[in-house]
Design an enzyme around this catalytic site. Structure first.
Site, PDB file in Angstrom:
ATOM      1  CE1 TYR A 270       8.596   5.239   3.116  1.00  0.00           C
ATOM      2  CE2 TYR A 270       7.308   7.058   2.946  1.00  0.00           C
ATOM      3  CZ  TYR A 270       7.549   5.745   3.628  1.00  0.00           C
ATOM      4  OH  TYR A 270       7.194   5.440   4.801  1.00  0.00           O
TER       5      TYR A 270
ATOM      6  CB  ALA B  42       1.174   0.381   6.793  1.00  0.00           C
TER       7      ALA B  42
ATOM      8  CG  HIS C 242       4.774  -1.923  10.511  1.00  0.00           C
ATOM      9  ND1 HIS C 242       6.086  -2.083  10.477  1.00  0.00           N
ATOM     10  CD2 HIS C 242       4.995  -0.943   9.602  1.00  0.00           C
ATOM     11  CE1 HIS C 242       6.891  -1.477   9.694  1.00  0.00           C
ATOM     12  NE2 HIS C 242       6.029  -0.430   9.159  1.00  0.00           N
TER      13      HIS C 242
ATOM     14  CG  ASN D 226       8.269  -1.782   0.588  1.00  0.00           C
ATOM     15  OD1 ASN D 226       7.605  -1.938   1.921  1.00  0.00           O
ATOM     16  ND2 ASN D 226       8.857  -0.540   0.503  1.00  0.00           N
TER      17      ASN D 226
ATOM     18  NE  ARG E  22       9.814   6.511   8.812  1.00  0.00           N
ATOM     19  CZ  ARG E  22       8.779   6.392   7.756  1.00  0.00           C
ATOM     20  NH1 ARG E  22       8.890   5.465   6.768  1.00  0.00           N
ATOM     21  NH2 ARG E  22       7.598   6.827   7.743  1.00  0.00           N
TER      22      ARG E  22
ATOM     23  CB  SER F 109      12.287   4.746   5.715  1.00  0.00           C
ATOM     24  OG  SER F 109      11.380   3.791   6.134  1.00  0.00           O
TER      25      SER F 109
ATOM     26  CG  ASP G 124      -0.733 -17.173   8.631  1.00  0.00           C
ATOM     27  OD1 ASP G 124       0.365 -17.324   9.335  1.00  0.00           O
ATOM     28  OD2 ASP G 124      -1.865 -17.142   9.086  1.00  0.00           O
TER      29      ASP G 124
ATOM     30  CG  HIS H 199      10.899  -2.120   5.225  1.00  0.00           C
ATOM     31  ND1 HIS H 199       9.406  -1.935   5.129  1.00  0.00           N
ATOM     32  CD2 HIS H 199      11.250  -3.373   6.113  1.00  0.00           C
ATOM     33  CE1 HIS H 199       8.838  -3.077   5.709  1.00  0.00           C
ATOM     34  NE2 HIS H 199      10.058  -3.725   6.175  1.00  0.00           N
TER      35      HIS H 199
ATOM     36  N   PRO I 176       0.928  -1.506   0.012  1.00  0.00           N
ATOM     37  CG  PRO I 176      -0.107  -1.031   2.226  1.00  0.00           C
ATOM     38  CD  PRO I 176       0.308  -2.177   1.028  1.00  0.00           C
ATOM     39  CG  ASN I 177      -0.201   4.274   1.391  1.00  0.00           C
ATOM     40  OD1 ASN I 177      -1.049   4.595   0.524  1.00  0.00           O
ATOM     41  ND2 ASN I 177      -0.469   3.619   2.425  1.00  0.00           N
TER      42      ASN I 177
ATOM     43  NE  ARG J 197       3.855   6.778   1.377  1.00  0.00           N
ATOM     44  CZ  ARG J 197       4.105   5.727   2.002  1.00  0.00           C
ATOM     45  NH1 ARG J 197       4.692   4.794   1.383  1.00  0.00           N
ATOM     46  NH2 ARG J 197       3.708   5.308   3.185  1.00  0.00           N
TER      47      ARG J 197
ATOM     48  CD  GLU K 157      10.157  -7.254   6.608  1.00  0.00           C
ATOM     49  OE1 GLU K 157       9.705  -8.366   7.124  1.00  0.00           O
ATOM     50  OE2 GLU K 157      10.120  -6.210   7.326  1.00  0.00           O
TER      51      GLU K 157
ATOM     52  NE  ARG L 145       6.612   4.718  10.084  1.00  0.00           N
ATOM     53  CZ  ARG L 145       5.511   4.740   9.288  1.00  0.00           C
ATOM     54  NH1 ARG L 145       5.047   3.771   8.601  1.00  0.00           N
ATOM     55  NH2 ARG L 145       4.863   5.989   9.324  1.00  0.00           N
TER      56      ARG L 145
HETATM   57  C1  DQA Z   1       7.958   1.317   4.298  1.00  0.00           C
HETATM   58  C2  DQA Z   1       8.127   1.504   5.706  1.00  0.00           C
HETATM   59  C3  DQA Z   1       6.571   1.253   6.403  1.00  0.00           C
HETATM   60  O1  DQA Z   1       6.738   1.646   7.649  1.00  0.00           O
HETATM   61  C4  DQA Z   1       5.810   2.236   5.583  1.00  0.00           C
HETATM   62  O2  DQA Z   1       4.468   1.839   6.150  1.00  0.00           O
HETATM   63  C5  DQA Z   1       5.808   2.251   4.256  1.00  0.00           C
HETATM   64  C6  DQA Z   1       7.140   2.078   3.512  1.00  0.00           C
HETATM   65  C7  DQA Z   1       9.558   1.551   3.726  1.00  0.00           C
HETATM   66  O3  DQA Z   1       9.553   0.970   2.644  1.00  0.00           O
HETATM   67  O4  DQA Z   1      10.219   2.306   4.248  1.00  0.00           O
HETATM   68  O5  DQA Z   1       4.745   2.475   3.660  1.00  0.00           O
HETATM   69  O6  DQA Z   1       7.833  -0.089   3.873  1.00  0.00           O
END
Ligand code: DQA
Length: 139
Positions: free
Chosen positions: A22, A74, A77, A71, A104, A99, A84, A97, A9-10, A17, A95, A108
């Site tokens: 980012y 959110a 978390h 990635n 943070r 950031s 699963d 990220h 998401p996002n 954003r 996994e 997170r």
């Molecule tokens: C993220 C870190 C997450 O906490 C956040 O919700 C994101 C981006 C990152 O790539 O740093 O959407 O996964």
């Protein structure tokens, strides 16, 4: 060698954003660079803001691809369901990220997914994805 990148998401809003966190680059531009850099690796890309769609994609590629770089945004978390799904498939999952989540907010700092993953890469900007691919593709 087939690697699936999954963004949650996002992350469709990368480059737009919260640029101070980012960065300025949109994912499609970055993906183009990655594909040019690793011509022998087939890198597929999927983004969804919907938890169930991310799970469906993990199921779809998780028995045939050589690796998944995820990635989950959110959902990292919060999502027992994505954890699963990662545990259910055969393909190794890394996994990532953009950031450094440990610098943070405290919410997170915990990943629901990490225990089911091969490893976790965080804090290297977009380069986090490349580091994941290098590990999975052994290059
Ligand atoms: C993220 C870190 C997450 O906490 C956040 O919700 C994101 C981006 C990152 O790539 O740093 O959407 O996964």
């Amino acid at each position: 060698m087939k690697i699936q990148i999954i963004n949650g998401p996002n992350l469709n809003l990368l480059g737009v954003r919260e640029k101070s966190i980012y960065g300025n680059t949109d994912f499609v531009t970055y993906l183009d660079e990655l594909r040019k850099r690793y011509p022998t690796v087939e890198i597929d890309y999927y983004q969804s803001n919907v938890e169930g769609e991310i799970i469906n994609k993990i199921h779809e590629v998780g028995f045939s691809y050589d690796g998944i770089v995820i990635n989950a945004g959110a959902y990292t978390h919060t999502s027992i369901a994505i954890a699963d799904a990662i545990a259910a498939v055969k393909t190794p999952v890394i996994e990532v990220h953009i950031s450094n989540v440990y610098k943070r907010e405290e919410f997170r700092h915990h990943s629901m997914l990490a225990a089911s993953c091969k490893g976790v890469i965080a804090g290297f900007g977009m380069d986090s994805y490349r580091l994941g691919i290098e590990n999975l593709a052994n290059i």
